[in-house]
Motif scaffolding. Structure first.
Motif, PDB file in Angstrom:
ATOM      1  N   GLU A 257      36.094  72.386  14.929  1.00  0.00           N
ATOM      2  CA  GLU A 257      35.052  72.205  13.694  1.00  0.00           C
ATOM      3  C   GLU A 257      34.107  73.373  14.188  1.00  0.00           C
ATOM      4  O   GLU A 257      33.458  73.518  15.318  1.00  0.00           O
ATOM      5  CB  GLU A 257      34.200  71.002  14.157  1.00  0.00           C
ATOM      6  N   VAL A 258      33.721  74.183  13.207  1.00  0.00           N
ATOM      7  CA  VAL A 258      32.792  75.312  13.217  1.00  0.00           C
ATOM      8  C   VAL A 258      31.671  74.798  12.403  1.00  0.00           C
ATOM      9  O   VAL A 258      31.599  73.932  11.665  1.00  0.00           O
ATOM     10  CB  VAL A 258      33.695  76.512  12.686  1.00  0.00           C
ATOM     11  N   TRP A 259      30.413  75.937  12.603  1.00  0.00           N
ATOM     12  CA  TRP A 259      29.243  75.223  11.858  1.00  0.00           C
ATOM     13  C   TRP A 259      29.286  75.290  10.446  1.00  0.00           C
ATOM     14  O   TRP A 259      28.881  74.405   9.791  1.00  0.00           O
ATOM     15  CB  TRP A 259      28.115  76.356  12.534  1.00  0.00           C
ATOM     16  N   ALA A 260      29.898  76.206   9.763  1.00  0.00           N
ATOM     17  CA  ALA A 260      30.031  76.117   8.185  1.00  0.00           C
ATOM     18  C   ALA A 260      30.998  74.960   7.739  1.00  0.00           C
ATOM     19  O   ALA A 260      30.530  74.299   6.677  1.00  0.00           O
ATOM     20  CB  ALA A 260      30.808  77.588   7.615  1.00  0.00           C
ATOM     21  N   LEU A 261      31.946  74.606   8.388  1.00  0.00           N
ATOM     22  CA  LEU A 261      32.683  73.622   8.153  1.00  0.00           C
ATOM     23  C   LEU A 261      32.013  72.093   8.436  1.00  0.00           C
ATOM     24  O   LEU A 261      32.162  71.331   7.515  1.00  0.00           O
ATOM     25  CB  LEU A 261      33.994  73.462   8.805  1.00  0.00           C
ATOM     26  N   TYR A 262      31.216  72.199   9.380  1.00  0.00           N
ATOM     27  CA  TYR A 262      30.476  70.783   9.709  1.00  0.00           C
ATOM     28  C   TYR A 262      29.225  70.800   8.684  1.00  0.00           C
ATOM     29  O   TYR A 262      29.232  69.474   8.303  1.00  0.00           O
ATOM     30  CB  TYR A 262      29.762  70.901  10.911  1.00  0.00           C
ATOM     31  N   SER A 263      28.619  71.864   7.941  1.00  0.00           N
ATOM     32  CA  SER A 263      27.995  71.716   6.940  1.00  0.00           C
ATOM     33  C   SER A 263      28.679  71.319   5.867  1.00  0.00           C
ATOM     34  O   SER A 263      27.909  70.443   5.160  1.00  0.00           O
ATOM     35  CB  SER A 263      27.208  73.128   6.773  1.00  0.00           C
ATOM     36  N   PHE A 264      29.785  71.616   5.410  1.00  0.00           N
ATOM     37  CA  PHE A 264      30.302  71.231   4.283  1.00  0.00           C
ATOM     38  C   PHE A 264      30.873  69.621   4.562  1.00  0.00           C
ATOM     39  O   PHE A 264      30.811  68.786   3.463  1.00  0.00           O
ATOM     40  CB  PHE A 264      31.702  72.069   4.136  1.00  0.00           C
ATOM     41  N   HIS A 265      31.115  69.149   5.568  1.00  0.00           N
ATOM     42  CA  HIS A 265      31.889  67.809   5.900  1.00  0.00           C
ATOM     43  C   HIS A 265      30.508  66.913   5.702  1.00  0.00           C
ATOM     44  O   HIS A 265      30.521  66.031   5.017  1.00  0.00           O
ATOM     45  CB  HIS A 265      32.030  67.615   7.257  1.00  0.00           C
ATOM     46  N   LYS A 266      29.301  67.313   6.229  1.00  0.00           N
ATOM     47  CA  LYS A 266      27.947  66.659   6.183  1.00  0.00           C
ATOM     48  C   LYS A 266      27.692  66.364   4.505  1.00  0.00           C
ATOM     49  O   LYS A 266      27.105  65.419   4.108  1.00  0.00           O
ATOM     50  CB  LYS A 266      27.074  67.063   6.930  1.00  0.00           C
ATOM     51  N   ALA A 267      27.615  67.623   3.919  1.00  0.00           N
ATOM     52  CA  ALA A 267      27.274  67.315   2.617  1.00  0.00           C
ATOM     53  C   ALA A 267      28.068  66.851   1.445  1.00  0.00           C
ATOM     54  O   ALA A 267      27.734  66.358   0.468  1.00  0.00           O
ATOM     55  CB  ALA A 267      26.997  68.833   1.987  1.00  0.00           C
ATOM     56  N   PHE A 268      29.494  67.359   1.670  1.00  0.00           N
ATOM     57  CA  PHE A 268      30.363  66.940   0.651  1.00  0.00           C
ATOM     58  C   PHE A 268      31.700  66.167   1.031  1.00  0.00           C
ATOM     59  O   PHE A 268      32.462  65.604   0.228  1.00  0.00           O
ATOM     60  CB  PHE A 268      30.811  68.333   0.035  1.00  0.00           C
ATOM     61  N   ALA A 269      31.926  65.824   2.509  1.00  0.00           N
ATOM     62  CA  ALA A 269      33.000  65.004   2.676  1.00  0.00           C
ATOM     63  C   ALA A 269      32.823  64.055   3.802  1.00  0.00           C
ATOM     64  O   ALA A 269      33.684  63.923   4.582  1.00  0.00           O
ATOM     65  CB  ALA A 269      34.264  65.950   3.233  1.00  0.00           C
ATOM     66  N   GLU A 270      31.529  63.360   3.737  1.00  0.00           N
ATOM     67  CA  GLU A 270      31.347  62.347   4.627  1.00  0.00           C
ATOM     68  C   GLU A 270      32.050  61.074   4.242  1.00  0.00           C
ATOM     69  O   GLU A 270      32.355  60.928   3.309  1.00  0.00           O
ATOM     70  CB  GLU A 270      29.861  61.992   4.777  1.00  0.00           C
ATOM     71  N   TYR A 271      32.384  60.247   5.186  1.00  0.00           N
ATOM     72  CA  TYR A 271      33.069  59.015   5.243  1.00  0.00           C
ATOM     73  C   TYR A 271      32.315  58.099   4.271  1.00  0.00           C
ATOM     74  O   TYR A 271      30.960  58.080   4.182  1.00  0.00           O
ATOM     75  CB  TYR A 271      33.143  58.303   6.607  1.00  0.00           C
ATOM     76  N   ALA A 272      33.131  57.357   3.389  1.00  0.00           N
ATOM     77  CA  ALA A 272      32.525  56.243   2.368  1.00  0.00           C
ATOM     78  C   ALA A 272      31.606  57.069   1.537  1.00  0.00           C
ATOM     79  O   ALA A 272      30.624  56.140   1.189  1.00  0.00           O
ATOM     80  CB  ALA A 272      31.992  55.200   3.140  1.00  0.00           C
ATOM     81  N   GLY A 273      31.649  58.115   1.266  1.00  0.00           N
ATOM     82  CA  GLY A 273      30.690  58.562   0.074  1.00  0.00           C
ATOM     83  C   GLY A 273      29.495  59.034   0.588  1.00  0.00           C
ATOM     84  O   GLY A 273      28.726  59.090  -0.453  1.00  0.00           O
ATOM     85  N   ALA A 274      28.934  58.727   1.688  1.00  0.00           N
ATOM     86  CA  ALA A 274      27.614  59.004   2.262  1.00  0.00           C
ATOM     87  C   ALA A 274      27.295  60.162   2.226  1.00  0.00           C
ATOM     88  O   ALA A 274      26.961  60.862   3.605  1.00  0.00           O
ATOM     89  CB  ALA A 274      27.367  58.136   3.577  1.00  0.00           C
ATOM     90  N   PHE A 275      27.164  61.111   1.374  1.00  0.00           N
ATOM     91  CA  PHE A 275      27.062  62.628   1.495  1.00  0.00           C
ATOM     92  C   PHE A 275      25.551  62.642   2.051  1.00  0.00           C
ATOM     93  O   PHE A 275      24.574  62.203   1.512  1.00  0.00           O
ATOM     94  CB  PHE A 275      27.344  63.117   0.242  1.00  0.00           C
ATOM     95  N   GLU A 276      25.499  63.645   2.911  1.00  0.00           N
ATOM     96  CA  GLU A 276      24.157  63.820   3.395  1.00  0.00           C
ATOM     97  C   GLU A 276      23.790  65.344   2.938  1.00  0.00           C
ATOM     98  O   GLU A 276      23.946  66.342   3.719  1.00  0.00           O
ATOM     99  CB  GLU A 276      24.092  63.793   4.971  1.00  0.00           C
ATOM    100  N   PHE A 277      23.303  65.418   1.839  1.00  0.00           N
ATOM    101  CA  PHE A 277      23.087  66.955   1.089  1.00  0.00           C
ATOM    102  C   PHE A 277      21.711  67.541   1.998  1.00  0.00           C
ATOM    103  O   PHE A 277      22.046  68.614   2.091  1.00  0.00           O
ATOM    104  CB  PHE A 277      22.660  66.763  -0.173  1.00  0.00           C
ATOM    105  N   ALA A 278      20.970  66.880   2.297  1.00  0.00           N
ATOM    106  CA  ALA A 278      19.847  67.209   3.111  1.00  0.00           C
ATOM    107  C   ALA A 278      20.382  67.753   4.208  1.00  0.00           C
ATOM    108  O   ALA A 278      19.736  69.065   4.729  1.00  0.00           O
ATOM    109  CB  ALA A 278      18.608  66.461   3.099  1.00  0.00           C
ATOM    110  N   TYR A 279      20.921  66.966   5.226  1.00  0.00           N
ATOM    111  CA  TYR A 279      21.381  67.682   6.393  1.00  0.00           C
ATOM    112  C   TYR A 279      22.185  68.752   6.253  1.00  0.00           C
ATOM    113  O   TYR A 279      22.161  69.588   7.157  1.00  0.00           O
ATOM    114  CB  TYR A 279      22.039  66.291   7.268  1.00  0.00           C
ATOM    115  N   GLY A 280      23.189  68.751   5.380  1.00  0.00           N
ATOM    116  CA  GLY A 280      24.259  69.704   5.159  1.00  0.00           C
ATOM    117  C   GLY A 280      23.452  70.955   5.139  1.00  0.00           C
ATOM    118  O   GLY A 280      23.681  72.022   5.432  1.00  0.00           O
ATOM    119  N   ALA A 281      22.297  70.810   4.129  1.00  0.00           N
ATOM    120  CA  ALA A 281      21.417  71.998   3.784  1.00  0.00           C
ATOM    121  C   ALA A 281      20.785  72.616   4.843  1.00  0.00           C
ATOM    122  O   ALA A 281      20.801  73.941   5.083  1.00  0.00           O
ATOM    123  CB  ALA A 281      20.512  71.909   2.559  1.00  0.00           C
TER     124      ALA A 281
END
Length: 316
Positions: A257-281
């Motif tokens: 996992e790299v930083w850009a991919l982690y940002s993407f996972h948190k904002a758009f690909a979190e489990y059960a649709g719990a997207f964390e847009f703010a944390y990804g930002a």
């Protein structure tokens, strides 16, 4: 009487540069400002938000995976940059400019195939090559050659596991490096071909070997292209995650996992649709800050200001 023409208040230069300024503001500056704003909220998948201040950045400091992912990112950028995006690109350029022009051009054209191939197709080919026997290309070749390269103490199957830790990083760097080397290859080849042939001939007349010519003539004269590619590809690798997403999705676990991919996972690909847009930002803002620091450092260390200054011509 000679009347001097008055210069217009707004130089025509500004009129021509305005479209470029509008594009930069719309597609580069505005998204950064919007991302910075979102990082100070608690925006979720419902697009509802409340002002949260530095909560996301405090959460990042307590994130148990942040340190590992930051180390992964630094390792990924340095290794890919040194081995392929600059190193291999320079080697290919030097080799293909010292052989017949048509053969060199054909080899460079072949090396461009990974870049022009759609990412999904490119990754499917790699997954097929690294798959287990009898489906994987590499294992099929080893099996038919009668190779003993098997880890029988770990598995009873006659296959070679190509993606165990930490060797998975080798394949991640290869997958990305074959694409990244093509950019530097084009820049370096053009720079080498632009060197006046008189310098090369003079070195040969003085008895310089091919390696000495490369060391003392070619490399010093393509110094600026090397520095430019190094700086540009560093920033590119910091934000790249497409191939890693398709190849390993950051796994196993968070190993790749790299930083850009982690940002993407948190904002758009979190489990059960719990997207964390703010944390990804917030993660993306940190990446922007790292990119700005790297840009300033390269600007100062590589003295890019000298590259942009007008050349001084001495008249004797």
């Amino acid at each position: 009487m000679i009347h001097r023409l008055k210069r217009p208040k707004i130089p025509y230069l500004y009129i021509f540069i305005m479209p470029a300024v509008l594009l930069i503001v719309t597609f580069f500056l505005a998204p950064v400002i919007l991302t910075l704003f979102i990082s100070f909220t608690n925006m979720d998948y419902m697009l509802r938000w409340e002002w949260a201040g530095l909560l996301n950045y405090y959460k990042m400091m307590r994130d148990r995976w942040a340190g590992l992912i930051l180390r992964n990112t630094i390792f990924y950028v340095i290794a890919t940059l040194a081995c392929f995006n600059v190193g291999m690109a320079l080697v290919i350029s030097l080799l293909t400019t010292h052989i017949h022009d048509k053969a060199g051009a054909a080899f460079r054209a072949a090396w461009l195939l990974p870049r022009i191939t759609p990412s999904t197709v490119y990754i499917v080919v790699w997954n097929w090559a690294l798959a287990e026997y009898p489906y994987g290309l590499f294992n099929w070749i080893l099996r038919n050659l009668g190779s003993d390269l098997t880890l029988r103490k770990f598995t009873m199957q006659p296959v070679h596991p190509w993606l165990p830790l930490p060797w998975v990083w080798v394949w991640v760097i290869l997958v990305n490096g074959f694409i990244g080397a093509s950019f530097g290859m084009i820049i370096f080849t053009a720079a080498i071909k632009a060197i006046p042939i008189d310098y090369i001939n003079a070195a040969k007349v003085d008895g310089a070997s091919t390696l000495q010519t490369i060391r003392y003539v070619i490399l010093p004269m393509i110094r600026w292209p090397i520095l430019f590619v190094t700086a540009y590809q560093t920033l590119s690798l910091l934000t790249s995650y497409e191939q890693i997403l398709l190849f390993t999705d950051g796994g196993p676990g968070y190993a790749t996992e790299v930083w850009a991919l982690y940002s993407f996972h948190k904002a758009f690909a979190e489990y059960a649709g719990a997207f964390e847009f703010a944390y990804g930002a917030a993660l993306a803002v940190v990446l922007v800050i790292i990119g700005l620091i790297a840009s300033v450092a390269y600007y100062k260390v590589f003295r890019f200001r000298e590259l942009m200054m007008e050349s001084k011509i001495e008249v004797t």
